[in-house]
Design a protein around this motif. Structure first.
Motif, mmCIF file in Angstrom:
data_model
loop_
_atom_site.group_PDB
_atom_site.id
_atom_site.type_symbol
_atom_site.label_atom_id
_atom_site.label_comp_id
_atom_site.label_asym_id
_atom_site.label_seq_id
_atom_site.Cartn_x
_atom_site.Cartn_y
_atom_site.Cartn_z
ATOM 1 N N GLU A 104 0.828 -1.203 0.000
ATOM 2 C CA GLU A 104 0.000 0.000 0.000
ATOM 3 C C GLU A 104 0.858 1.247 0.000
ATOM 4 O O GLU A 104 0.469 2.285 -0.470
ATOM 5 N N THR A 135 -10.491 -6.395 9.223
ATOM 6 C CA THR A 135 -9.455 -6.053 8.270
ATOM 7 C C THR A 135 -8.536 -5.049 8.937
ATOM 8 O O THR A 135 -8.820 -4.546 10.015
ATOM 9 N N ARG A 158 -7.657 -2.849 2.784
ATOM 10 C CA ARG A 158 -8.013 -3.768 1.718
ATOM 11 C C ARG A 158 -9.508 -3.710 1.460
ATOM 12 O O ARG A 158 -10.303 -3.661 2.380
ATOM 13 N N PRO A 163 -9.679 -8.568 -2.820
ATOM 14 C CA PRO A 163 -8.471 -8.471 -2.006
ATOM 15 C C PRO A 163 -7.296 -7.849 -2.735
ATOM 16 O O PRO A 163 -6.279 -7.566 -2.115
ATOM 17 N N PHE A 166 -7.069 -1.922 -2.999
ATOM 18 C CA PHE A 166 -6.950 -1.152 -1.775
ATOM 19 C C PHE A 166 -7.885 0.038 -1.821
ATOM 20 O O PHE A 166 -7.978 0.718 -2.830
ATOM 21 N N ASP A 290 -3.939 -9.771 6.826
ATOM 22 C CA ASP A 290 -3.638 -8.350 6.807
ATOM 23 C C ASP A 290 -2.378 -8.023 7.572
ATOM 24 O O ASP A 290 -1.608 -7.160 7.195
#
Length: 295
Positions: A104, A135, A158, A163, A166, A290
């Motif tokens: 991310e 999450t 997410r 999945p 983002f 995660d």
DNA sequence: TAGATTTGACCATG
DNA sequence: CATGGTCAAATCTA
């Protein structure tokens, strides 16, 4: 009033289409040994086009009182920071990334972010701990917050639906000098056009972008009115020049723009990424860890 | 060693 | 009281 909106919408679509067209031209030039000036010119035109489109979006979302709840003139007296935070404009960008390659943090939007927190959030479709449906959301703020008082923040989590996507929720506008919208196009550094995936660098706003933009207005508490604005667009961070967040015209009636990046570097024909697993190979029951991903 | 990240604690809100 | 957002000390890293 209807005509006005219709015209704005057409104008917006035109700008976005033009930007896309220009980007295609740019890509053609990238494959040719043409002069840099041509490429730079195209780049400037693309940026101008998107800037215009974004300003139209901002105008619709913030600037008009008939598209959004009027600003409450008398906010309840609360903690200044809370009020300030709540008054910041917010929009969400959904970015598809490749698991195992782009984190991310690599969702490079041209700004430098500093992570300041991470939380387990309820409501995820897939259990992360085997039993708990949570999450993980990461919190970022502008690196220049302390130095320049830039109040921009973003939250990355997410997507429930996919999945590989983002949700990047931006809040506040960059007021720091790093704000690339404020700089002349001639001084824009490559970071604005590139994102890093793995060990390679790719254009951030390539011509193959063919996206769906959905603009949602937050009406009251958490309800949204949705309108499809355009069949095509870019995933560019809709950050524009704006007053300091504390003096912004935006109010508690926050607006949210959902910009779904239906395509990405992983779909680019020019990108030969070596994915450990493709999008199609994702198990629908895929449970994403995660914690492993965000750490 | 400075800056970034991690992570548990704290606080506001509903 | 549960939850989300932020703080800040500890830790990591270039």
């Amino acid at each position: 009033m209807e005509d006005m909106e219709e015209r704005e919408q057409k104008c917006l679509i035109n700008e976005l289409l033009q930007g896309r067209e220009l980007a295609m031209q740019l890509q053609a030039h990238l494959n040719l040994p043409s002069c840099n000036e041509t490429r730079e010119l195209l780049l400037q035109q693309i940026q101008a086009s998107y800037d215009k489109a974004l300003s139209l979006l901002n105008y619709k979302a913030i600037g008009t009182s008939d598209t959004i709840d009027p600003p409450p003139q008398s906010l309840p007296v609360r903690d200044d920071a809370t009020v300030q935070r709540k008054s910041l404009p917010r929009w969400t960008q959904q970015v598809r990334v490749s698991p195992g390659t782009a984190m991310e943090g690599n969702l490079d939007d041209g700004f430098s972010w500093r992570k300041y927190g991470q939380k387990d959030i309820l409501g995820a479709k897939y259990p992360s701990y085997g039993f708990k449906w949570v999450t993980c959301r990461a919190y970022y703020r502008c690196t220049h917050r302390n130095v320049q008082g830039c109040l921009a923040t973003k939250q990355v989590q997410r997507s429930d639906d996919d999945p590989t996507i983002f949700d990047v929720a931006y809040r506040g506008r960059h007021t720091c000098s790093n704000n690339n919208q404020e700089q002349g196009t001639s001084t824009i550094e490559p970071y604005q056009q590139q994102q890093h995936i793995g060990n390679q660098t790719y254009p951030l706003f390539p011509d193959y972008l063919s996206l769906n933009i959905k603009v949602e207005k937050e009406v009251g508490d958490g309800n949204y009115e949705t309108g499809n604005l355009s069949p095509t667009s870019s995933c560019r961070n809709p950050t524009g020049v704006m007053n300091n967040g504390s003096t912004s015209v935006a109010t508690e009636s926050e607006f949210t723009e959902i910009i779904r990046a239906a395509t990405s570097a992983m779909n680019a024909p020019t990108v030969g990424l070596d994915f450990p697993f493709g999008n199609a190979g994702l198990d629908p029951n895929f449970t994403f860890d995660d914690h492993a991903f965000f750490s």
